[in-house]
Design an enzyme around this catalytic site. Structure first.
Site, PDB file in Angstrom:
ATOM      1  N   LYS A  91      11.933   4.744  -2.605  1.00  0.00           N
ATOM      2  CA  LYS A  91      11.483   6.139  -2.670  1.00  0.00           C
ATOM      3  C   LYS A  91      11.417   6.733  -1.276  1.00  0.00           C
ATOM      4  O   LYS A  91      11.798   7.890  -1.050  1.00  0.00           O
ATOM      5  CB  LYS A  91      10.117   6.216  -3.358  1.00  0.00           C
ATOM      6  CG  LYS A  91      10.142   5.873  -4.818  1.00  0.00           C
ATOM      7  CD  LYS A  91       8.821   6.134  -5.504  1.00  0.00           C
ATOM      8  CE  LYS A  91       7.705   5.240  -5.015  1.00  0.00           C
ATOM      9  NZ  LYS A  91       7.929   3.810  -5.323  1.00  0.00           N
ATOM     10  N   CYS A 175      -7.945   7.746 -10.459  1.00  0.00           N
ATOM     11  CA  CYS A 175      -7.297   6.555  -9.906  1.00  0.00           C
ATOM     12  C   CYS A 175      -8.156   5.722  -8.965  1.00  0.00           C
ATOM     13  O   CYS A 175      -7.922   4.523  -8.844  1.00  0.00           O
ATOM     14  CB  CYS A 175      -5.981   6.923  -9.226  1.00  0.00           C
ATOM     15  SG  CYS A 175      -6.124   8.068  -7.855  1.00  0.00           S
ATOM     16  N   MET A 176      -9.125   6.301  -8.254  1.00  0.00           N
ATOM     17  CA  MET A 176      -9.853   5.463  -7.293  1.00  0.00           C
ATOM     18  C   MET A 176     -11.355   5.691  -7.328  1.00  0.00           C
ATOM     19  O   MET A 176     -12.077   5.161  -6.496  1.00  0.00           O
ATOM     20  CB  MET A 176      -9.309   5.672  -5.873  1.00  0.00           C
ATOM     21  CG  MET A 176      -9.310   7.092  -5.373  1.00  0.00           C
ATOM     22  SD  MET A 176     -10.930   7.620  -4.806  1.00  0.00           S
ATOM     23  CE  MET A 176     -10.927   9.316  -5.320  1.00  0.00           C
ATOM     24  N   MET A 350      -5.042   0.052  -9.635  1.00  0.00           N
ATOM     25  CA  MET A 350      -5.454   0.700 -10.890  1.00  0.00           C
ATOM     26  C   MET A 350      -5.975  -0.273 -11.933  1.00  0.00           C
ATOM     27  O   MET A 350      -6.771   0.107 -12.792  1.00  0.00           O
ATOM     28  CB  MET A 350      -4.294   1.502 -11.470  1.00  0.00           C
ATOM     29  CG  MET A 350      -3.802   2.644 -10.579  1.00  0.00           C
ATOM     30  SD  MET A 350      -5.097   3.800 -10.110  1.00  0.00           S
ATOM     31  CE  MET A 350      -5.351   3.318  -8.397  1.00  0.00           C
ATOM     32  N   GLY A 387      -3.177   5.048  -4.555  1.00  0.00           N
ATOM     33  CA  GLY A 387      -1.848   5.393  -5.011  1.00  0.00           C
ATOM     34  C   GLY A 387      -1.308   6.691  -4.457  1.00  0.00           C
ATOM     35  O   GLY A 387      -0.119   6.968  -4.576  1.00  0.00           O
ATOM     36  N   GLN A 388      -2.167   7.531  -3.846  1.00  0.00           N
ATOM     37  CA  GLN A 388      -1.732   8.837  -3.360  1.00  0.00           C
ATOM     38  C   GLN A 388      -1.840   8.899  -1.835  1.00  0.00           C
ATOM     39  O   GLN A 388      -2.668   8.220  -1.237  1.00  0.00           O
ATOM     40  CB  GLN A 388      -2.582   9.942  -3.992  1.00  0.00           C
ATOM     41  CG  GLN A 388      -2.451   9.994  -5.509  1.00  0.00           C
ATOM     42  CD  GLN A 388      -3.162  11.205  -6.084  1.00  0.00           C
ATOM     43  OE1 GLN A 388      -2.611  12.288  -6.148  1.00  0.00           O
ATOM     44  NE2 GLN A 388      -4.410  11.010  -6.500  1.00  0.00           N
TER      45      GLN A 388
END
Length: 810
Positions: A91, A175-176, A350, A387-388
């Protein structure tokens, strides 16, 4: 750019680095004069290169962005970046392509008679301001761990300092949030103490339900590459399905969903039973804590004796019965943590966070590190990954959560409110002491008719796609349809599942089309400058927020003035002249990002986070906070928090000091939390487990990666993984269509057997990147009672063979 040209440009850039420095790095026409970093160069082929963090995950890799003729034409991994040392994942190498999808949003649009029609920015800001003025208490902002730090800070200030409204929450809640509540309840302050350097020296790396080979591949390479150098590193994969990470693991321990709680308690039980817990570390640095009923963030004080008694039932035999992990493997984990010669790093993402007892299992993993003394040395660390790209920097540090204020402060704390009111120059009492609605409640209120208690009338969404990523979408998002008094505003770069239901759509600038700052998973703050122009009328999210605030000021909203009667967002140039940054014609007259960031930086001192000055970030590839000024005027980052050899705030001679401890005595808390079954488990009607997640090719909802032909071609659509024996029993083969049904709906998906993932019997896995196959229509919305983070990893589903080739979702 064609692949051949990309490779040629990349190779040429590396070969002519010396020449590039001699040529200098003149700014392309139209970019502000300040928008260049010391690392910017121009190669002989006319490509200008400058630094930026990658736009995707929370790893925080740095890239070199190659620009020519106003377009990003090439991407390199940045060899000077400590995070990735020049390496990128698939990516990352294609990140420049996210800017150039054919369906970029380029003009504001208002929905009239069911259709989105172009309007001006002036009209759009006017509409937004009138929605706020209708009832400021019913306006909400839903943001993102993809917000830059200045964007999130501007939204935070607008809501909490201006509107006295705490209905702001980020998608990071999804997510966190469980990692946050665990850090707070164990150490009294959020975010990891360790850093990525732990991966370079750990003897053992334990994966707690995560798959870094696909989700954090560059970090995974730091571990795997050690083996190619002859180093020994043991990898243990604790998982509910085999993944690409499993292929590299020395041990794979497959556990029943939700039973990670029992496994962690079983390890602690063995440490006590075998006498291998670290008595010295615990006596000096730890207290004990236990859950209450109902559960709360800080629980209640406990004792070592009570802790031992609570763990007594978690024998290897009992844990094996609950989890399905063989008794000898449970004992093996206990022996590993009982060995003081090893250095053990636990990693999770996650799997532990998106969990109805997410806070609890996070606490327990921290606890076994503390109990065993595998804490406080490089390589000994419990570390959550995000994740971000700025879930840490913007959601957690800026505090864009419904209960938080910048720098780790809380709206419910009177002293914290007073401190923020002073820093913001507000009249006393402006900040609302009542926390706002967390993500799940916010969307529930928005999708509920006003006359039935739905008191959120307008939601402004920035940099995220809730129409695809919220769980149980029929209840949490799609319920907005048909509610005439509800209004959805969406700022984004492409059409999404969210814009499909939006009333007002705003075209946003993305990544290097604007200035920005992110904060990654290891406390590293990273800055970049605008390098290309956005298409059409797309504009930065920070500007949109400033323009809205200014229009509210003009409408006479009292919250848009500070205690001196001045506009809440004041900007001045080097000569002290006011700059109307809310007017887009003047937004780039000064570095608005720098001004917002430096204002925010003052808030970070309270919790000893001390993010680096902006100008230091310009010179670096990111700095890990706390960043403290030295006697010679230089700035020093901190690799390891709470450890005297690294952290300047630890008292001399203390060795380890948890200086923000819950108990105010410099001690961390070792928790006992019991195993509890999942809130929804398979039964005779729905006999399978359903787990959802990501794939290496796509990031989150695929809004960006599905516009990159190479990535979309590699993984064009979602699928369902089954165990081959389950597939045979159902009469399914590769490529057949299966129908998945839960208590919330149904979805048809193609079957993929013996692919990159292998679920056990009785379990299925579906990725969530595909907008045309919305798995979140049927996922569970149950949340951790403390963090309010929903569980995407387990619910009950039945699987049927579908004879029609039509793919539908209901």
């Amino acid at each position: 750019m064609q692949r051949r040209d990309f490779l040629r440009s990349t190779a040429l850039a590396a070969a002519t680095a010396v020449v590039a420095r001699r040529l200098g790095a003149a700014l392309p026409e139209g970019l502000p004069a300040y928008a260049t970093s010391p690392s910017a160069t121009v190669t002989a082929d006319g490509v200008r290169w400058d630094k930026a963090p990658c736009r995707f995950c929370g790893t925080g890799c740095h890239v070199r962005v190659g620009v020519k003729d106003g377009r990003v034409v090439a991407i390199q991994g940045d060899p000077e970046a400590e995070v990735n040392k020049g390496l990128l994942c698939m990516k990352g190498y294609h990140v420049g392509g996210i800017l150039y999808g054919k369906d970029r949003l380029t003009t504001p649009q208002l929905r009239r008679n069911g259709r989105l029609e172009p309007i001006t920015w002036e009209e759009a800001i006017e509409i937004m301001a009138r929605r706020v003025m209708k009832n400021p208490a019913g306006f909400a902002i839903y943001g993102s761990g993809q917000w830059t730090i200045p964007e999130g800070y501007a939204a935070q200030k607008l809501m909490k300092a201006g509107l006295a409204n705490n209905h702001i929450d980020p998608n990071a809640r999804l997510c966190m949030a469980s990692a946050v509540t665990a850090y707070l309840s164990v150490y009294g302050v959020d975010e990891p103490a360790g850093c990525y350097d732990d991966l370079d020296v750990a003897d053992v790396v334990i994966l707690w339900g995560n798959n870094p080979a696909e989700m954090h591949p560059v970090l995974w390479s730091r571990i795997i590459d050690r083996r190619t150098r002859g180093e020994k590193v043991m990898i243990i994969d604790l998982g509910t399905r085999r993944t690409r990470s499993t292929a590299y693991a020395d041990h794979y321990l497959e556990f029943r969903p939700q039973s990670d709680l029992a496994i962690a308690n079983g390890i602690a039980h063995l440490l006590l039973a075998n006498g291998t817990w670290d008595r010295d570390f615990v006596s000096k640095h730890c207290n004990f804590r236990t859950d209450t009923s109902p559960v709360t963030l800080n629980g209640q004080a406990s004792t070592f004796e009570a802790y031992r008694e609570s763990l007594a039932p978690y024998t290897p035999e009992r844990v094996a019965e609950i989890s399905g992990v063989p008794t000898e493997k449970i004992r093996f984990l206990g022996e590993l943590f009982g060995n003081p010669k090893l250095r053990i790093t636990s990693l999770w993402c996650m799997g532990m966070n998106q969990h109805t007892r997410g806070t609890a299992v996070n606490r327990l993993v921290h606890g076994i590190h503390l109990l065993s003394g595998h804490w406080g040395r490089p390589g000994d660390a419990p570390t959550s990954l995000t994740g971000q790209p700025s879930a840490c920097g913007t959601a957690r540090e800026v505090g864009t959560l419904c209960h938080a204020l910048p720098g780790g402060l809380l709206v419910a704390n009177a002293e914290h409110r007073a401190e923020c009111e002073e820093l913001w120059n507000l009249p006393a009492g402006r900040i609302n002491p009542k926390p706002g609605y967390h993500t799940m409640l916010l969307w529930e209120k928005f999708c509920t008719p006003t006359d039935k208690g739905g008191d959120i009338h307008t939601v402004f969404v920035q940099v995220t796609n809730p129409g695809q990523t919220l769980p149980d979408l029929h209840r949490t998002f799609n319920g907005k349809a048909g509610l005439e008094d509800k209004f959805l505003i969406v700022s984004d770069v492409y059409p999404t599942a969210t814009t499909a239901l939006a009333d007002l759509v705003l075209p946003a600038a993305m990544w290097v089309e604007k200035n920005g700052i992110y904060g990654n998973s290891e406390r590293r703050t990273q800055q970049w400058f605008k390098q290309v122009e956005p298409p059409g009328q797309a504009r930065p999210d920070a500007w949109i927020t400033l323009a809205l605030a200014r229009r509210l000021f003009e409408f006479g909203h009292p919250g848009m003035r500070d205690r001196d009667g001045k506009f809440l967002f004041q900007f001045r140039d080097a000569a002290g002249r006011e700059v109307p940054a809310w007017d887009f014609a003047h937004y780039y007259d000064i570095n608005t990002d720098r001004a917002l960031y430096e204002e925010y930086r003052r808030f970070t001192y309270h919790k000893h986070k001390h993010v680096a000055p902006y100008d230091e970030l310009v010179k670096s590839r990111g700095l890990r906070w706390p960043v403290v000024e030295q006697a010679d005027g230089s700035y020093q980052e901190t690799r390891f928090r709470f450890m005297e050899f690294s952290d300047p705030f630890v008292k001399k001679g203390a060795g380890i000091q948890f200086y923000h401890s819950v108990t105010k005595d410099n001690r961390a808390l070792i928790w006992f939390c019991p195993y509890e079954p999942a809130t929804e488990e398979p039964d005779k009607d729905y006999p399978f487990w359903l787990c959802t997640g990501r794939v290496i090719e796509h990031w989150h909802s695929g809004t960006m990666t599905m516009r990159i032909p190479q990535l979309r071609g590699s993984m064009p659509n979602a699928y369902v993984e089954l165990h081959p024996e389950d597939a045979r029993a159902l009469g399914l083969a590769n490529g057949d269509m299966a129908t998945l049904e839960t208590r919330r709906g149904r979805l048809d998906l193609p079957v993929w057997l013996d692919g990159r993932g292998q679920p056990p019997r009785g379990s299925v896995f579906v990725p969530f990147f595909d907008q045309n196959l919305l798995i979140n229509n049927i996922t569970l919305g149950d949340v951790c009672p403390i963090s309010k983070e929903p569980d995407y990893k387990k619910c009950a589903v039945r699987v049927l063979r579908r004879t029609s080739a039509t793919v539908v979702a209901t």
